[in-house]
Design a protein around this motif. Structure first.
Motif, PDB file in Angstrom:
ATOM      1  N   ALA A  20     -21.015  11.596 -57.289  1.00  0.00           N
ATOM      2  CA  ALA A  20     -22.068  10.838 -57.967  1.00  0.00           C
ATOM      3  C   ALA A  20     -23.193  11.793 -58.358  1.00  0.00           C
ATOM      4  O   ALA A  20     -23.494  12.741 -57.637  1.00  0.00           O
ATOM      5  N   ALA A  21     -23.795  11.549 -59.502  1.00  0.00           N
ATOM      6  CA  ALA A  21     -24.950  12.320 -59.948  1.00  0.00           C
ATOM      7  C   ALA A  21     -26.193  11.468 -59.716  1.00  0.00           C
ATOM      8  O   ALA A  21     -26.304  10.362 -60.224  1.00  0.00           O
ATOM      9  N   ILE A  22     -27.109  11.986 -58.933  1.00  0.00           N
ATOM     10  CA  ILE A  22     -28.327  11.257 -58.567  1.00  0.00           C
ATOM     11  C   ILE A  22     -29.520  11.973 -59.181  1.00  0.00           C
ATOM     12  O   ILE A  22     -29.683  13.185 -59.001  1.00  0.00           O
ATOM     13  N   THR A  23     -30.339  11.236 -59.907  1.00  0.00           N
ATOM     14  CA  THR A  23     -31.530  11.859 -60.487  1.00  0.00           C
ATOM     15  C   THR A  23     -32.615  11.952 -59.431  1.00  0.00           C
ATOM     16  O   THR A  23     -32.782  11.071 -58.590  1.00  0.00           O
ATOM     17  N   THR A  24     -33.364  13.041 -59.494  1.00  0.00           N
ATOM     18  CA  THR A  24     -34.430  13.268 -58.523  1.00  0.00           C
ATOM     19  C   THR A  24     -35.770  12.718 -58.998  1.00  0.00           C
ATOM     20  O   THR A  24     -36.708  12.646 -58.220  1.00  0.00           O
ATOM     21  N   GLY A  25     -35.858  12.366 -60.276  1.00  0.00           N
ATOM     22  CA  GLY A  25     -37.115  11.855 -60.810  1.00  0.00           C
ATOM     23  C   GLY A  25     -37.942  12.935 -61.480  1.00  0.00           C
ATOM     24  O   GLY A  25     -38.915  12.632 -62.168  1.00  0.00           O
ATOM     25  N   THR A  26     -37.570  14.190 -61.300  1.00  0.00           N
ATOM     26  CA  THR A  26     -38.307  15.282 -61.948  1.00  0.00           C
ATOM     27  C   THR A  26     -37.543  15.736 -63.189  1.00  0.00           C
ATOM     28  O   THR A  26     -36.395  15.377 -63.402  1.00  0.00           O
ATOM     29  N   ARG A  27     -38.212  16.519 -64.006  1.00  0.00           N
ATOM     30  CA  ARG A  27     -37.601  17.028 -65.229  1.00  0.00           C
ATOM     31  C   ARG A  27     -37.708  18.552 -65.262  1.00  0.00           C
ATOM     32  O   ARG A  27     -38.625  19.138 -64.704  1.00  0.00           O
ATOM     33  N   HIS A  28     -36.730  19.166 -65.945  1.00  0.00           N
ATOM     34  CA  HIS A  28     -36.763  20.606 -66.160  1.00  0.00           C
ATOM     35  C   HIS A  28     -37.754  20.915 -67.280  1.00  0.00           C
ATOM     36  O   HIS A  28     -38.277  20.011 -67.940  1.00  0.00           O
ATOM     37  N   ALA A  29     -37.991  22.197 -67.521  1.00  0.00           N
ATOM     38  CA  ALA A  29     -38.943  22.606 -68.556  1.00  0.00           C
ATOM     39  C   ALA A  29     -38.495  22.163 -69.955  1.00  0.00           C
ATOM     40  O   ALA A  29     -39.330  21.902 -70.823  1.00  0.00           O
ATOM     41  N   ALA A  34     -33.527  16.450 -63.681  1.00  0.00           N
ATOM     42  CA  ALA A  34     -32.936  17.213 -62.594  1.00  0.00           C
ATOM     43  C   ALA A  34     -32.054  16.274 -61.785  1.00  0.00           C
ATOM     44  O   ALA A  34     -32.492  15.200 -61.372  1.00  0.00           O
ATOM     45  N   THR A  35     -30.786  16.645 -61.618  1.00  0.00           N
ATOM     46  CA  THR A  35     -29.844  15.791 -60.902  1.00  0.00           C
ATOM     47  C   THR A  35     -29.208  16.549 -59.749  1.00  0.00           C
ATOM     48  O   THR A  35     -29.147  17.778 -59.733  1.00  0.00           O
ATOM     49  N   LEU A  36     -28.745  15.789 -58.786  1.00  0.00           N
ATOM     50  CA  LEU A  36     -27.999  16.328 -57.654  1.00  0.00           C
ATOM     51  C   LEU A  36     -26.588  15.763 -57.714  1.00  0.00           C
ATOM     52  O   LEU A  36     -26.394  14.591 -57.978  1.00  0.00           O
ATOM     53  N   ARG A  37     -25.588  16.596 -57.462  1.00  0.00           N
ATOM     54  CA  ARG A  37     -24.214  16.120 -57.381  1.00  0.00           C
ATOM     55  C   ARG A  37     -23.876  15.943 -55.914  1.00  0.00           C
ATOM     56  O   ARG A  37     -23.949  16.881 -55.127  1.00  0.00           O
ATOM     57  N   VAL A  38     -23.482  14.734 -55.545  1.00  0.00           N
ATOM     58  CA  VAL A  38     -23.161  14.407 -54.162  1.00  0.00           C
ATOM     59  C   VAL A  38     -21.707  13.982 -54.096  1.00  0.00           C
ATOM     60  O   VAL A  38     -21.261  13.140 -54.873  1.00  0.00           O
TER      61      VAL A  38
END
Length: 60
Positions: A20-29, A34-38
């Protein structure tokens, strides 16, 4: 005549959706999220489960 699909043993914890790809709520430049793969810890990201070990019968 209907086609039969082979029965694959789907992981009971993730139902076959092993990653699953979970968004962290932040954005890159550049503006992308920004996502995390779990991955599922039970099937280790395969989506399938190993067959249960057969129980041996002891006694009579």
């Amino acid at each position: 005549m209907p086609q039969h699909t082979p029965n694959t043993r789907v992981c009971r914890d993730c139902d076959g959706f092993a990653t699953a790809a979970i968004t962290t709520g932040t954005r890159h430049a550049d503006g992308t999220r920004a996502t995390l793969r779990v991955t599922c810890p039970t099937c280790r990201g395969t989506g399938t489960a190993a067959p249960a070990a057969s129980l041996s019968r002891a006694g009579r």
